[in-house]
Design a protein around this motif. Structure first.
Motif, PDB file in Angstrom:
ATOM      1  N   LEU A  12      99.097 -67.593  39.780  1.00 49.64           N
ATOM      2  CA  LEU A  12      99.356 -66.645  40.867  1.00 49.64           C
ATOM      3  C   LEU A  12      98.111 -65.828  41.216  1.00 49.64           C
ATOM      4  CD1 LEU A  12     102.941 -65.397  39.921  1.00 49.64           C
ATOM      5  CD2 LEU A  12     102.302 -66.964  41.771  1.00 49.64           C
ATOM      6  N   LEU A  13      97.417 -65.404  40.171  1.00 54.72           N
ATOM      7  CA  LEU A  13      96.172 -64.638  40.420  1.00 54.72           C
ATOM      8  C   LEU A  13      95.141 -65.489  41.158  1.00 54.72           C
ATOM      9  CD1 LEU A  13      95.724 -62.683  37.058  1.00 54.72           C
ATOM     10  CD2 LEU A  13      96.222 -61.728  39.303  1.00 54.72           C
ATOM     11  N   ALA A  14      95.010 -66.741  40.720  1.00 52.45           N
ATOM     12  CA  ALA A  14      94.047 -67.612  41.385  1.00 52.45           C
ATOM     13  C   ALA A  14      94.445 -67.860  42.842  1.00 52.45           C
ATOM     14  CB  ALA A  14      93.952 -68.947  40.627  1.00 52.45           C
ATOM     15  N   LEU A  15      95.755 -68.000  43.073  1.00 50.65           N
ATOM     16  CA  LEU A  15      96.217 -68.206  44.438  1.00 50.65           C
ATOM     17  C   LEU A  15      95.871 -66.999  45.331  1.00 50.65           C
ATOM     18  CD1 LEU A  15      97.768 -69.857  46.531  1.00 50.65           C
ATOM     19  CD2 LEU A  15      99.886 -68.795  45.684  1.00 50.65           C
ATOM     20  N   LEU A  16      96.111 -65.824  44.784  1.00 46.51           N
ATOM     21  CA  LEU A  16      95.765 -64.617  45.537  1.00 46.51           C
ATOM     22  C   LEU A  16      94.270 -64.547  45.824  1.00 46.51           C
ATOM     23  CD1 LEU A  16      98.033 -61.906  43.868  1.00 46.51           C
ATOM     24  CD2 LEU A  16      98.250 -62.873  46.154  1.00 46.51           C
ATOM     25  N   ALA A  17      93.483 -64.903  44.805  1.00 49.23           N
ATOM     26  CA  ALA A  17      92.034 -64.872  45.006  1.00 49.23           C
ATOM     27  C   ALA A  17      91.601 -65.860  46.093  1.00 49.23           C
ATOM     28  CB  ALA A  17      91.313 -65.185  43.697  1.00 49.23           C
ATOM     29  N   LEU A 240      92.452 -67.314  29.731  1.00 51.40           N
ATOM     30  CA  LEU A 240      92.081 -65.968  30.162  1.00 51.40           C
ATOM     31  C   LEU A 240      90.609 -65.893  30.569  1.00 51.40           C
ATOM     32  CD1 LEU A 240      93.997 -63.713  27.594  1.00 51.40           C
ATOM     33  CD2 LEU A 240      94.590 -64.226  29.953  1.00 51.40           C
ATOM     34  N   SER A 241      89.795 -66.592  29.844  1.00 49.83           N
ATOM     35  CA  SER A 241      88.377 -66.590  30.201  1.00 49.83           C
ATOM     36  C   SER A 241      88.168 -67.230  31.568  1.00 49.83           C
ATOM     37  CB  SER A 241      87.568 -67.344  29.143  1.00 49.83           C
ATOM     38  OG  SER A 241      87.657 -66.680  27.889  1.00 49.83           O
ATOM     39  N   ARG A 242      88.914 -68.342  31.798  1.00 55.22           N
ATOM     40  CA  ARG A 242      88.775 -68.966  33.107  1.00 55.22           C
ATOM     41  C   ARG A 242      89.267 -68.042  34.231  1.00 55.22           C
ATOM     42  NH1 ARG A 242      90.324 -73.703  30.201  1.00 55.22           N
ATOM     43  NH2 ARG A 242      92.507 -73.494  30.906  1.00 55.22           N
ATOM     44  N   ILE A 243      90.328 -67.338  33.947  1.00 57.54           N
ATOM     45  CA  ILE A 243      90.808 -66.387  34.952  1.00 57.54           C
ATOM     46  C   ILE A 243      89.752 -65.301  35.204  1.00 57.54           C
ATOM     47  CG2 ILE A 243      92.532 -64.605  35.430  1.00 57.54           C
ATOM     48  CD1 ILE A 243      93.577 -67.391  35.801  1.00 57.54           C
ATOM     49  N   GLY A 244      89.142 -64.840  34.108  1.00 55.92           N
ATOM     50  CA  GLY A 244      88.099 -63.829  34.274  1.00 55.92           C
ATOM     51  C   GLY A 244      86.945 -64.347  35.119  1.00 55.92           C
TER      52      GLY A 244
END
Length: 519
Positions: A12-17, A240-244
């Motif tokens: 979801l975070l990646a989609l928003l980004a 988490l690192s990839r999300i960061g």
């Protein structure tokens, strides 16, 4: 289970980004499109304004050419070339302004092109006619070519084009502002969504993912506040690192988008400032041309007024018939001399206007100062008699007071001073002229018992268009140029002129000129 939920949350975070980056790209593209449209509208507006200004200047040139015959043909050629250049620039901009080959904008440009072609032919044909003043119908035909083409009012067409592109420029600028505002609101909304999702994940994974998620929350919060320089600092191959890392990439994209937006805004501001300066400079140039035209007409009127006054005075005396045939012949002779002087002044002024000169062209030779004074007094004698004023030469030197001077110009300066003295005297007044010579050179002094000038007015007396209080009360129609012209003539001869108040009233005007004759 946790990994799946983590994958869902971070997806979801990646989609928003991704949405935020895509929206930022769309906003930047939309802003660039509106900016380009605004620039095209501004350039079209400037082209039509330049074309309108050149047409008006060509009309002024044509009127001057037809009235005086002294307008420079090179000015006409430059104006016509400038109009064709404006049409060429408008044609270059047409593909950017509209895609329809037969659209209204292209029709307007072609109508302007046809008008300029017809106008050029009409002006050239009228200018090549050497048979005296052109007939009224020819004059109307040429003037009509300025304003109409193929039954179409070109003034209305140009005015509508200017209004249309002015409105288009404002419209595109407003659209650009709206696009940037929508982009800012969407970025803030998406950043807030990222913050909320990050907070929920922190609560859920508090025990197991407290530190990395806290880092992600810190970065997300910074992005929500508009700090696009914030970075997570997470590294590794876990989720988490990839999300960061994705958050860091998003922050870099937003930072670059903000930088591009600021650069685009600066370019727009610079372009608007440049156009404003160009319009201001054009306006100042027009004001300067108008000031030069008014100054030339004022000096022309003053130069012609004195000979006309002499002709009027001599004619009045001749019509009274108080003298015999000899007296009438002398009056007619002086009228002829005044007419010759009038024609010479007109010719000199027109030559000076055509050549752009402001200084007098002198023909210097050895001249007896007393003879120049006698001629000026004789020239103004009829004016003095007509006004009931006594004009006489009080004294002359025993020897020949020779000066190196242009006789006509020096006599003109004396006539200007005598005309001023006679103009402000009542009937029964007296004007006396004295000629002398001393170690400093030869001098002429004109004394009158008129109203004179106040002491505080003497310093400004030689400034163009300045008139003393007493002069304004006695003759409100004066131009205030006489003493200015006289000083220019005397200064051109290397001399000086000064004013001295007389007691109990009156004014003394004294010329001092270098003595001697030219080598």
């Amino acid at each position: 289970m946790i990994r799946t939920r983590l994958a869902i949350a971070f997806a979801l975070l990646a989609l928003l980004a991704g949405l935020q980056g895509g929206f930022a790209w769309w906003a930047a593209s939309s802003a660039a499109h509106h900016a380009e449209r605004s620039v095209v509208a501004t350039r079209l507006l400037a082209g039509y304004l330049a074309l309108s200004g050149d047409k008006q200047r060509l009309k002024v040139w044509f009127a001057e050419r037809m009235l005086s015959g002294e307008a420079d043909p090179n000015v006409r050629d430059r104006l016509i070339a400038s109009m064709w250049a404006s049409v060429g620039e408008l044609r270059e901009l047409l593909p950017l302004a509209e895609s329809d080959p037969a659209g209204p904008e292209r029709q307007a440009v072609e109508a302007v092109s046809l008008n300029i072609s017809a106008l050029e032919r009409a002006v050239l044909e009228a200018d090549r006619a050497d048979g005296g003043p052109i007939p009224p119908q020819e004059w109307r035909r040429v003037i009509l070519a300025f304003d109409e083409s193929a039954g179409q009012d070109m003034r209305l067409l140009l005015r509508e084009a200017v209004q249309r592109h002015h409105a288009a420029s404002l419209r595109e600028s407003a659209a650009l502002a709206r696009a940037l505002a929508h982009a800012r609101k969407a970025n803030v909304a998406m950043a807030l969504a990222v913050v909320l999702l990050a907070l929920a994940a922190v609560v859920y994974f508090l025990r197991t993912l407290e530190r990395p998620f806290a880092q992600l929350a810190r970065v997300a919060g910074a992005l929500g506040r508009g700090d696009f320089q914030a970075r997570s600092g997470l590294s590794g191959r876990d989720e988490l690192s990839r999300i960061g890392q994705l958050l860091d990439s998003m922050a870099e994209g937003l930072d670059e988008a903000r930088t591009r937006s600021a650069t685009l805004q600066q370019r727009l501001d610079a372009l608007v400032g440049e156009r404003t300066r160009a319009v201001t400079q054009a306006y100042e140039s027009l004001l300067e041309l108008e000031s030069r035209r008014r100054r030339f007409l004022a000096e022309l009127g003053h130069e012609l007024r004195t000979p006309a006054t002499v002709i009027r005075g001599e004619a009045d005396l001749a019509l009274r018939g108080s003298g015999g045939p000899d007296t009438l012949r002398q009056a007619l002779r002086r009228i002829v001399e005044a007419c010759e002087e009038l024609a010479a002044r007109v010719r000199e002024l027109l030559e000076a206007a055509r050549e752009g000169r402001v200084a007098y062209a002198l023909q210097v030779q050895g001249v007896p100062l007393a003879a120049v004074v006698a001629a000026a007094v004789e020239q103004m004698q009829a004016v003095a008699q007509h006004r009931g004023i006594r004009l006489a030469v009080r004294a002359v030197p025993a020897g020949e007071a020779m000066v190196a001077a242009d006789r006509e110009r020096l006599q003109q300066a004396l006539v200007v001073v005598l005309d001023n003295a006679l103009r402000y005297l009542d009937a029964g007044g007296r004007v006396e002229v004295e000629v002398g010579q001393d170690a400093d050179g030869a001098w002429v002094q004109v004394d009158d018992d008129g109203p004179g000038m106040a002491a505080e007015e003497l310093e400004q007396a030689f400034e163009p268009h300045f008139r003393g209080r007493a002069g304004r009360e006695r003759d409100a129609r004066g131009l205030g140029l006489g003493l200015s012209i006289a000083r220019r003539i005397v200064a051109a001869h290397g001399g000086n002129i000064e004013l001295v108040p007389r007691q109990p009233q009156g004014l003394s005007v004294r010329f001092t000129l270098p003595a001697g004759v030219p080598a």
